[in-house]
Design a protein around this motif. Structure first.
Motif, PDB file in Angstrom:
ATOM      1  N   GLY A  64       0.822  -1.201   0.000  1.00  0.00           N
ATOM      2  CA  GLY A  64       0.000   0.000   0.000  1.00  0.00           C
ATOM      3  C   GLY A  64       0.852   1.244   0.000  1.00  0.00           C
ATOM      4  N   THR A  65       0.415   2.271  -0.695  1.00  0.00           N
ATOM      5  CA  THR A  65       1.126   3.544  -0.759  1.00  0.00           C
ATOM      6  C   THR A  65       0.242   4.658  -0.216  1.00  0.00           C
ATOM      7  OG1 THR A  65       2.363   2.829  -2.715  1.00  0.00           O
ATOM      8  CG2 THR A  65       2.286   5.197  -2.265  1.00  0.00           C
ATOM      9  N   ALA A  66       0.790   5.416   0.713  1.00  0.00           N
ATOM     10  CA  ALA A  66       0.071   6.546   1.316  1.00  0.00           C
ATOM     11  C   ALA A  66      -1.271   6.120   1.899  1.00  0.00           C
ATOM     12  CB  ALA A  66      -0.104   7.672   0.309  1.00  0.00           C
ATOM     13  N   ILE A  67      -1.297   4.936   2.538  1.00  0.00           N
ATOM     14  CA  ILE A  67      -2.532   4.507   3.195  1.00  0.00           C
ATOM     15  C   ILE A  67      -2.738   5.321   4.469  1.00  0.00           C
ATOM     16  CG2 ILE A  67      -2.279   2.154   2.294  1.00  0.00           C
ATOM     17  CD1 ILE A  67      -1.561   1.352   5.236  1.00  0.00           C
ATOM     18  N   THR A  68      -3.961   5.465   4.877  1.00  0.00           N
ATOM     19  CA  THR A  68      -4.269   6.160   6.119  1.00  0.00           C
ATOM     20  C   THR A  68      -4.232   5.169   7.271  1.00  0.00           C
ATOM     21  OG1 THR A  68      -5.640   7.824   5.023  1.00  0.00           O
ATOM     22  CG2 THR A  68      -5.990   7.496   7.383  1.00  0.00           C
ATOM     23  N   VAL A  69      -3.431   5.477   8.268  1.00  0.00           N
ATOM     24  CA  VAL A  69      -3.286   4.625   9.452  1.00  0.00           C
ATOM     25  C   VAL A  69      -3.876   5.378  10.641  1.00  0.00           C
ATOM     26  CG1 VAL A  69      -1.699   3.349  10.929  1.00  0.00           C
ATOM     27  CG2 VAL A  69      -1.176   3.641   8.499  1.00  0.00           C
ATOM     28  N   THR A  70      -4.703   4.692  11.406  1.00  0.00           N
ATOM     29  CA  THR A  70      -5.302   5.282  12.607  1.00  0.00           C
ATOM     30  C   THR A  70      -4.656   4.672  13.840  1.00  0.00           C
ATOM     31  OG1 THR A  70      -7.417   5.645  11.494  1.00  0.00           O
ATOM     32  CG2 THR A  70      -7.434   5.657  13.902  1.00  0.00           C
ATOM     33  N   ALA A  71      -4.170   5.516  14.730  1.00  0.00           N
ATOM     34  CA  ALA A  71      -3.516   5.072  15.968  1.00  0.00           C
ATOM     35  C   ALA A  71      -4.387   5.439  17.163  1.00  0.00           C
ATOM     36  CB  ALA A  71      -2.139   5.712  16.103  1.00  0.00           C
ATOM     37  N   THR A  72      -4.595   4.476  18.044  1.00  0.00           N
ATOM     38  CA  THR A  72      -5.372   4.702  19.262  1.00  0.00           C
ATOM     39  C   THR A  72      -4.653   4.065  20.439  1.00  0.00           C
ATOM     40  OG1 THR A  72      -6.650   2.679  18.913  1.00  0.00           O
ATOM     41  CG2 THR A  72      -7.572   4.707  18.021  1.00  0.00           C
ATOM     42  N   GLY A  73      -5.093   4.394  21.652  1.00  0.00           N
ATOM     43  CA  GLY A  73      -4.575   3.720  22.844  1.00  0.00           C
ATOM     44  C   GLY A  73      -3.441   4.431  23.545  1.00  0.00           C
ATOM     45  N   VAL A  74      -2.616   5.188  22.813  1.00  0.00           N
ATOM     46  CA  VAL A  74      -1.605   6.057  23.429  1.00  0.00           C
ATOM     47  C   VAL A  74      -1.853   7.446  22.866  1.00  0.00           C
ATOM     48  CG1 VAL A  74       0.825   6.456  23.933  1.00  0.00           C
ATOM     49  CG2 VAL A  74       0.020   4.130  23.498  1.00  0.00           C
ATOM     50  N   LEU A  75      -2.459   8.290  23.686  1.00  0.00           N
ATOM     51  CA  LEU A  75      -2.918   9.586  23.221  1.00  0.00           C
ATOM     52  C   LEU A  75      -2.098  10.714  23.841  1.00  0.00           C
ATOM     53  CD1 LEU A  75      -6.754   9.017  23.699  1.00  0.00           C
ATOM     54  CD2 LEU A  75      -5.360   8.481  21.691  1.00  0.00           C
ATOM     55  N   GLU A  76      -2.127  11.850  23.192  1.00  0.00           N
ATOM     56  CA  GLU A  76      -1.493  13.027  23.792  1.00  0.00           C
ATOM     57  C   GLU A  76      -2.402  13.571  24.882  1.00  0.00           C
ATOM     58  OE1 GLU A  76      -0.571  17.599  22.724  1.00  0.00           O
ATOM     59  OE2 GLU A  76      -0.022  16.131  21.184  1.00  0.00           O
ATOM     60  N   ALA A  77      -1.851  13.683  26.080  1.00  0.00           N
ATOM     61  CA  ALA A  77      -2.611  14.189  27.222  1.00  0.00           C
ATOM     62  C   ALA A  77      -2.018  15.511  27.683  1.00  0.00           C
ATOM     63  CB  ALA A  77      -2.574  13.187  28.372  1.00  0.00           C
ATOM     64  N   THR A  78      -2.874  16.367  28.208  1.00  0.00           N
ATOM     65  CA  THR A  78      -2.415  17.563  28.900  1.00  0.00           C
ATOM     66  C   THR A  78      -2.555  17.307  30.392  1.00  0.00           C
ATOM     67  OG1 THR A  78      -3.077  19.032  27.111  1.00  0.00           O
ATOM     68  CG2 THR A  78      -2.742  20.026  29.265  1.00  0.00           C
ATOM     69  N   LEU A  79      -1.412  17.236  31.075  1.00  0.00           N
ATOM     70  CA  LEU A  79      -1.389  16.972  32.512  1.00  0.00           C
ATOM     71  C   LEU A  79      -1.366  18.293  33.265  1.00  0.00           C
ATOM     72  CD1 LEU A  79       1.415  14.243  32.485  1.00  0.00           C
ATOM     73  CD2 LEU A  79      -1.041  13.905  32.201  1.00  0.00           C
ATOM     74  N   MET A  80      -2.167  18.373  34.304  1.00  0.00           N
ATOM     75  CA  MET A  80      -2.220  19.579  35.137  1.00  0.00           C
ATOM     76  C   MET A  80      -2.063  19.154  36.595  1.00  0.00           C
ATOM     77  SD  MET A  80      -5.373  21.249  33.004  1.00  0.00           S
ATOM     78  CE  MET A  80      -6.054  19.601  32.724  1.00  0.00           C
ATOM     79  N   ARG A  81      -0.900  18.560  36.889  1.00  0.00           N
ATOM     80  CA  ARG A  81      -0.613  18.014  38.217  1.00  0.00           C
ATOM     81  C   ARG A  81      -1.736  17.078  38.674  1.00  0.00           C
ATOM     82  NH1 ARG A  81       2.322  23.046  41.449  1.00  0.00           N
ATOM     83  NH2 ARG A  81       3.791  23.545  39.773  1.00  0.00           N
ATOM     84  N   PRO A  82      -1.985  15.997  37.924  1.00  0.00           N
ATOM     85  CA  PRO A  82      -3.100  15.119  38.248  1.00  0.00           C
ATOM     86  C   PRO A  82      -2.911  14.399  39.590  1.00  0.00           C
ATOM     87  CG  PRO A  82      -1.751  14.175  36.515  1.00  0.00           C
ATOM     88  CD  PRO A  82      -1.256  15.559  36.729  1.00  0.00           C
ATOM     89  N   PHE A  83      -4.046  14.015  40.180  1.00  0.00           N
ATOM     90  CA  PHE A  83      -4.021  13.270  41.428  1.00  0.00           C
ATOM     91  C   PHE A  83      -5.252  12.378  41.459  1.00  0.00           C
ATOM     92  CE2 PHE A  83      -6.474  17.074  42.181  1.00  0.00           C
ATOM     93  CZ  PHE A  83      -7.516  16.667  43.018  1.00  0.00           C
ATOM     94  N   LEU A  84      -5.223  11.389  42.358  1.00  0.00           N
ATOM     95  CA  LEU A  84      -6.350  10.474  42.515  1.00  0.00           C
ATOM     96  C   LEU A  84      -7.373  11.133  43.417  1.00  0.00           C
ATOM     97  CD1 LEU A  84      -4.185   7.280  42.914  1.00  0.00           C
ATOM     98  CD2 LEU A  84      -5.542   7.924  40.934  1.00  0.00           C
ATOM     99  N   SER A  85      -8.546  11.452  42.867  1.00  0.00           N
ATOM    100  CA  SER A  85      -9.460  12.326  43.590  1.00  0.00           C
ATOM    101  C   SER A  85     -10.550  11.591  44.374  1.00  0.00           C
ATOM    102  CB  SER A  85     -10.110  13.311  42.618  1.00  0.00           C
ATOM    103  OG  SER A  85     -10.886  12.623  41.656  1.00  0.00           O
ATOM    104  N   LYS A  86     -11.023  10.436  43.862  1.00  0.00           N
ATOM    105  CA  LYS A  86     -12.130   9.770  44.550  1.00  0.00           C
ATOM    106  C   LYS A  86     -12.347   8.396  43.956  1.00  0.00           C
ATOM    107  CE  LYS A  86     -15.739  11.666  41.497  1.00  0.00           C
ATOM    108  NZ  LYS A  86     -16.296  10.400  41.003  1.00  0.00           N
ATOM    109  N   VAL A  87     -13.184   7.601  44.629  1.00  0.00           N
ATOM    110  CA  VAL A  87     -13.637   6.320  44.088  1.00  0.00           C
ATOM    111  C   VAL A  87     -14.928   6.574  43.312  1.00  0.00           C
ATOM    112  CG1 VAL A  87     -14.386   3.977  44.628  1.00  0.00           C
ATOM    113  CG2 VAL A  87     -12.605   5.055  45.992  1.00  0.00           C
ATOM    114  N   ASN A  88     -14.984   6.107  42.087  1.00  0.00           N
ATOM    115  CA  ASN A  88     -16.182   6.330  41.270  1.00  0.00           C
ATOM    116  C   ASN A  88     -17.340   5.463  41.723  1.00  0.00           C
ATOM    117  OD1 ASN A  88     -15.032   8.242  39.503  1.00  0.00           O
ATOM    118  ND2 ASN A  88     -14.042   6.610  38.340  1.00  0.00           N
TER     119      ASN A  88
END
Length: 261
Positions: free
Chosen positions: A237-261
Protein backbone atom coordinates in the motif's frame (compact mmCIF):
# COMPACT_ATOMS: atom_id res chain seq x y z
CA UNK A 1 -0.13 19.41 19.18
CA UNK A 2 3.13 18.04 20.58
CA UNK A 3 4.49 16.44 23.73
CA UNK A 4 7.29 17.76 25.93
CA UNK A 5 10.77 16.47 25.04
CA UNK A 6 13.19 18.48 27.19
CA UNK A 7 13.94 19.67 30.70
CA UNK A 8 15.74 22.79 31.92
CA UNK A 9 19.48 22.77 31.28
CA UNK A 10 20.40 24.20 34.65
CA UNK A 11 19.57 20.92 36.40
CA UNK A 12 21.38 18.80 33.85
CA UNK A 13 18.41 16.45 34.11
CA UNK A 14 17.26 14.06 31.44
CA UNK A 15 13.74 12.67 31.81
CA UNK A 16 14.53 9.84 29.43
CA UNK A 17 17.28 8.25 31.53
CA UNK A 18 16.41 5.62 34.14
CA UNK A 19 19.07 5.53 36.87
CA UNK A 20 19.96 2.17 38.40
CA UNK A 21 19.69 -0.51 39.40
CA UNK A 22 21.14 0.76 42.66
CA UNK A 23 22.96 -2.04 44.49
CA UNK A 24 24.54 -1.27 47.88
CA UNK A 25 28.31 -1.66 47.78
CA UNK A 26 28.42 -2.12 44.01
CA UNK A 27 29.99 1.23 43.25
CA UNK A 28 27.01 2.28 41.16
CA UNK A 29 26.24 5.93 41.95
CA UNK A 30 23.14 6.56 44.00
CA UNK A 31 20.40 8.99 43.05
CA UNK A 32 21.63 12.20 41.44
CA UNK A 33 18.85 14.37 42.88
CA UNK A 34 16.82 14.59 46.06
CA UNK A 35 13.55 12.73 45.87
CA UNK A 36 10.76 15.12 44.94
CA UNK A 37 13.02 17.41 42.91
CA UNK A 38 11.01 19.11 40.17
CA UNK A 39 12.44 20.00 36.77
CA UNK A 40 10.65 22.14 34.22
CA UNK A 41 10.84 21.97 30.45
CA UNK A 42 9.08 22.78 27.22
CA UNK A 43 5.32 22.48 26.62
CA UNK A 44 4.69 23.69 30.21
CA UNK A 45 6.16 20.41 31.45
CA UNK A 46 7.22 19.45 34.95
CA UNK A 47 8.93 16.23 35.95
CA UNK A 48 9.23 14.83 39.48
CA UNK A 49 12.21 12.73 40.58
CA UNK A 50 10.98 9.50 42.21
CA UNK A 51 12.23 6.17 43.48
CA UNK A 52 10.93 3.02 41.78
CA UNK A 53 11.38 -0.38 43.44
CA UNK A 54 10.67 -3.34 41.14
CA UNK A 55 10.09 -6.81 42.59
CA UNK A 56 10.44 -8.51 39.20
CA UNK A 57 11.47 -7.78 35.63
CA UNK A 58 9.24 -5.01 34.31
CA UNK A 59 8.89 -3.25 30.97
CA UNK A 60 8.23 0.47 31.21
CA UNK A 61 6.46 2.00 28.25
CA UNK A 62 6.10 5.70 27.46
CA UNK A 63 2.68 6.87 28.56
CA UNK A 64 2.33 4.44 31.48
CA UNK A 65 0.64 5.95 34.52
CA UNK A 66 2.37 5.99 37.90
CA UNK A 67 1.36 7.19 41.35
CA UNK A 68 3.77 8.28 44.06
CA UNK A 69 3.60 8.67 47.80
CA UNK A 70 4.50 11.69 49.90
CA UNK A 71 7.97 10.13 50.16
CA UNK A 72 8.17 10.08 46.35
CA UNK A 73 8.17 6.29 46.05
CA UNK A 74 6.49 5.51 42.74
CA UNK A 75 4.50 2.50 41.56
CA UNK A 76 2.55 1.64 38.44
CA UNK A 77 -0.98 2.91 38.80
CA UNK A 78 -3.71 0.31 39.07
CA UNK A 79 -7.20 0.58 40.54
CA UNK A 80 -6.62 -1.98 43.30
CA UNK A 81 -3.47 -0.27 44.60
CA UNK A 82 -4.42 3.35 43.92
CA UNK A 83 -4.45 5.62 46.97
CA UNK A 84 -6.87 8.54 46.86
CA UNK A 85 -4.86 11.72 47.34
CA UNK A 86 -1.66 10.39 45.77
CA UNK A 87 -0.16 12.43 42.97
CA UNK A 88 0.19 10.73 39.60
CA UNK A 89 1.80 11.21 36.21
CA UNK A 90 3.30 9.39 33.25
CA UNK A 91 6.61 7.87 32.24
CA UNK A 92 8.04 9.87 29.35
CA UNK A 93 10.41 7.27 27.85
CA UNK A 94 13.83 5.73 28.20
CA UNK A 95 16.16 7.44 25.73
CA UNK A 96 16.60 10.78 24.03
CA UNK A 97 16.80 11.72 20.33
CA UNK A 98 18.70 11.96 18.12
CA UNK A 99 19.66 8.32 17.77
CA UNK A 100 18.86 5.93 14.95
CA UNK A 101 17.21 3.34 17.18
CA UNK A 102 15.79 5.49 19.95
CA UNK A 103 14.11 8.74 20.76
CA UNK A 104 11.90 10.34 23.35
CA UNK A 105 9.35 7.54 23.08
CA UNK A 106 11.04 4.20 23.69
CA UNK A 107 10.21 1.37 26.08
CA UNK A 108 12.77 -0.15 28.45
CA UNK A 109 12.89 -3.51 30.24
CA UNK A 110 14.31 -3.39 33.78
CA UNK A 111 15.40 -6.23 36.03
CA UNK A 112 14.23 -6.37 39.65
CA UNK A 113 15.90 -3.67 41.72
CA UNK A 114 15.79 -0.05 42.87
CA UNK A 115 15.72 2.71 40.26
CA UNK A 116 15.27 6.47 40.08
CA UNK A 117 13.13 7.96 37.34
CA UNK A 118 11.60 11.24 36.25
CA UNK A 119 7.80 11.15 36.00
CA UNK A 120 5.90 13.87 34.17
CA UNK A 121 3.14 15.64 36.10
CA UNK A 122 2.49 18.75 34.00
CA UNK A 123 2.40 19.73 30.35
CA UNK A 124 1.77 17.67 27.25
CA UNK A 125 2.70 13.98 27.33
CA UNK A 126 1.84 10.60 25.81
CA UNK A 127 -0.61 8.63 27.97
CA UNK A 128 -1.90 5.05 27.79
CA UNK A 129 -5.68 5.04 27.54
CA UNK A 130 -7.55 1.79 26.94
CA UNK A 131 -10.83 3.40 25.85
CA UNK A 132 -11.44 6.95 24.72
CA UNK A 133 -14.59 8.68 23.56
CA UNK A 134 -15.05 11.88 21.61
CA UNK A 135 -16.12 13.59 24.81
CA UNK A 136 -13.07 12.52 26.85
CA UNK A 137 -14.69 13.86 29.97
CA UNK A 138 -13.54 11.28 32.52
CA UNK A 139 -10.11 9.86 33.31
CA UNK A 140 -9.92 6.85 35.62
CA UNK A 141 -7.74 3.95 36.72
CA UNK A 142 -8.05 0.40 35.41
CA UNK A 143 -7.15 -3.09 36.63
CA UNK A 144 -4.13 -3.11 34.30
CA UNK A 145 -1.06 -1.47 35.83
CA UNK A 146 -0.05 1.72 34.05
CA UNK A 147 -3.18 1.89 31.89
CA UNK A 148 -5.88 4.55 32.29
CA UNK A 149 -9.36 4.79 30.82
CA UNK A 150 -11.29 7.75 29.42
CA UNK A 151 -14.94 6.79 28.91
CA UNK A 152 -17.84 9.19 28.47
CA UNK A 153 -19.05 8.39 31.98
CA UNK A 154 -17.31 7.00 35.05
CA UNK A 155 -16.96 3.26 35.61
CA UNK A 156 -18.10 2.07 39.04
CA UNK A 157 -15.35 1.06 41.53
CA UNK A 158 -12.55 2.69 39.52
CA UNK A 159 -10.71 5.71 40.93
CA UNK A 160 -10.89 9.08 39.26
CA UNK A 161 -7.78 10.81 37.94
CA UNK A 162 -8.32 14.55 38.27
CA UNK A 163 -6.69 17.28 36.17
CA UNK A 164 -5.97 15.52 32.88
CA UNK A 165 -7.54 15.81 29.44
CA UNK A 166 -6.80 14.36 26.02
CA UNK A 167 -6.29 16.07 22.66
CA UNK A 168 -8.35 13.53 20.68
CA UNK A 169 -9.54 9.94 20.74
CA UNK A 170 -7.17 8.91 17.93
CA UNK A 171 -4.46 10.08 15.55
CA UNK A 172 -4.09 9.49 11.82
CA UNK A 173 -1.02 9.47 9.60
CA UNK A 174 -0.02 8.10 6.19
CA UNK A 175 2.44 5.32 5.41
CA UNK A 176 3.61 2.79 2.84
CA UNK A 177 3.25 -0.93 3.56
CA UNK A 178 4.98 -3.91 1.95
CA UNK A 179 3.30 -7.31 2.04
CA UNK A 180 5.12 -9.54 4.57
CA UNK A 181 7.05 -6.66 6.16
CA UNK A 182 6.52 -5.17 9.61
CA UNK A 183 7.86 -1.76 8.58
CA UNK A 184 5.85 1.38 7.84
CA UNK A 185 7.84 3.81 5.68
CA UNK A 186 7.31 7.01 3.66
CA UNK A 187 5.51 8.43 6.66
CA UNK A 188 3.37 11.54 6.61
CA UNK A 189 1.97 13.64 9.49
CA UNK A 190 4.35 12.15 12.07
CA UNK A 191 6.98 13.71 14.34
CA UNK A 192 9.02 12.65 17.39
CA UNK A 193 7.08 14.99 19.65
CA UNK A 194 3.70 14.76 17.92
CA UNK A 195 3.39 10.99 17.59
CA UNK A 196 2.22 8.38 16.95
CA UNK A 197 3.68 6.70 20.02
CA UNK A 198 5.08 3.33 21.05
CA UNK A 199 2.34 0.93 22.14
CA UNK A 200 -0.47 2.53 20.14
CA UNK A 201 -2.90 0.19 18.40
CA UNK A 202 -2.95 0.85 14.65
CA UNK A 203 -5.37 -0.02 11.88
CA UNK A 204 -5.50 0.52 8.14
CA UNK A 205 -5.57 -1.27 4.81
CA UNK A 206 -3.18 -4.23 4.90
CA UNK A 207 -2.57 -3.98 8.67
CA UNK A 208 -3.80 -7.04 10.62
CA UNK A 209 -6.25 -6.56 13.49
CA UNK A 210 -4.64 -6.18 16.90
CA UNK A 211 -1.41 -4.69 15.52
CA UNK A 212 0.49 -2.21 17.69
CA UNK A 213 3.52 0.04 17.24
CA UNK A 214 6.44 -1.87 18.73
CA UNK A 215 9.28 0.42 17.68
CA UNK A 216 10.18 3.73 16.06
CA UNK A 217 13.41 4.34 14.14
CA UNK A 218 14.87 7.84 13.84
CA UNK A 219 17.34 9.42 11.45
CA UNK A 220 20.57 10.90 12.86
CA UNK A 221 18.88 14.31 12.73
CA UNK A 222 16.07 13.07 14.99
CA UNK A 223 13.17 12.75 12.52
CA UNK A 224 11.06 9.59 12.35
CA UNK A 225 12.38 7.28 9.63
CA UNK A 226 10.16 4.22 10.01
CA UNK A 227 7.70 2.54 12.36
CA UNK A 228 7.92 -1.12 13.36
CA UNK A 229 4.63 -2.99 13.70
CA UNK A 230 3.97 -5.99 15.93
CA UNK A 231 2.71 -7.91 12.86
CA UNK A 232 3.56 -8.05 9.17
CA UNK A 233 1.50 -6.22 6.59
CA UNK A 234 -0.79 -8.37 4.45
CA UNK A 235 -0.76 -6.13 1.37
CA UNK A 236 1.25 -3.53 -0.46
CA UNK A 237 0.00 0.00 0.00
CA UNK A 238 1.13 3.54 -0.76
CA UNK A 239 0.07 6.55 1.32
CA UNK A 240 -2.53 4.51 3.19
CA UNK A 241 -4.27 6.16 6.12
CA UNK A 242 -3.29 4.63 9.45
CA UNK A 243 -5.30 5.28 12.61
CA UNK A 244 -3.52 5.07 15.97
CA UNK A 245 -5.37 4.70 19.26
CA UNK A 246 -4.57 3.72 22.84
CA UNK A 247 -1.60 6.06 23.43
CA UNK A 248 -2.92 9.59 23.22
CA UNK A 249 -1.49 13.03 23.79
CA UNK A 250 -2.61 14.19 27.22
CA UNK A 251 -2.41 17.56 28.90
CA UNK A 252 -1.39 16.97 32.51
CA UNK A 253 -2.22 19.58 35.14
CA UNK A 254 -0.61 18.01 38.22
CA UNK A 255 -3.10 15.12 38.25
CA UNK A 256 -4.02 13.27 41.43
CA UNK A 257 -6.35 10.47 42.52
CA UNK A 258 -9.46 12.33 43.59
CA UNK A 259 -12.13 9.77 44.55
CA UNK A 260 -13.64 6.32 44.09
CA UNK A 261 -16.18 6.33 41.27
Amino acid sequence: MTIAISQTDRLGANPFVVEGPIVAGSGIPGPNFSLGTVAGGDRESEWVYCQLVLASQTTLQPGQWFQWTRDYVASLLTTAAAVVGNRCGVFAGASQAPTQSGGPAQAITLAAGTYYIWLQRNGQAPALVTTATAALVVAETTATAGLANAPASATATTKAIANVNFAAANQTFTATTVNGSNQLTALGNVSPSGGPFIGAAISGTGIPGGTTISGITYTPSGTIQSITMSANATANGTAITVTATGVLEATLMRPFLSKVN
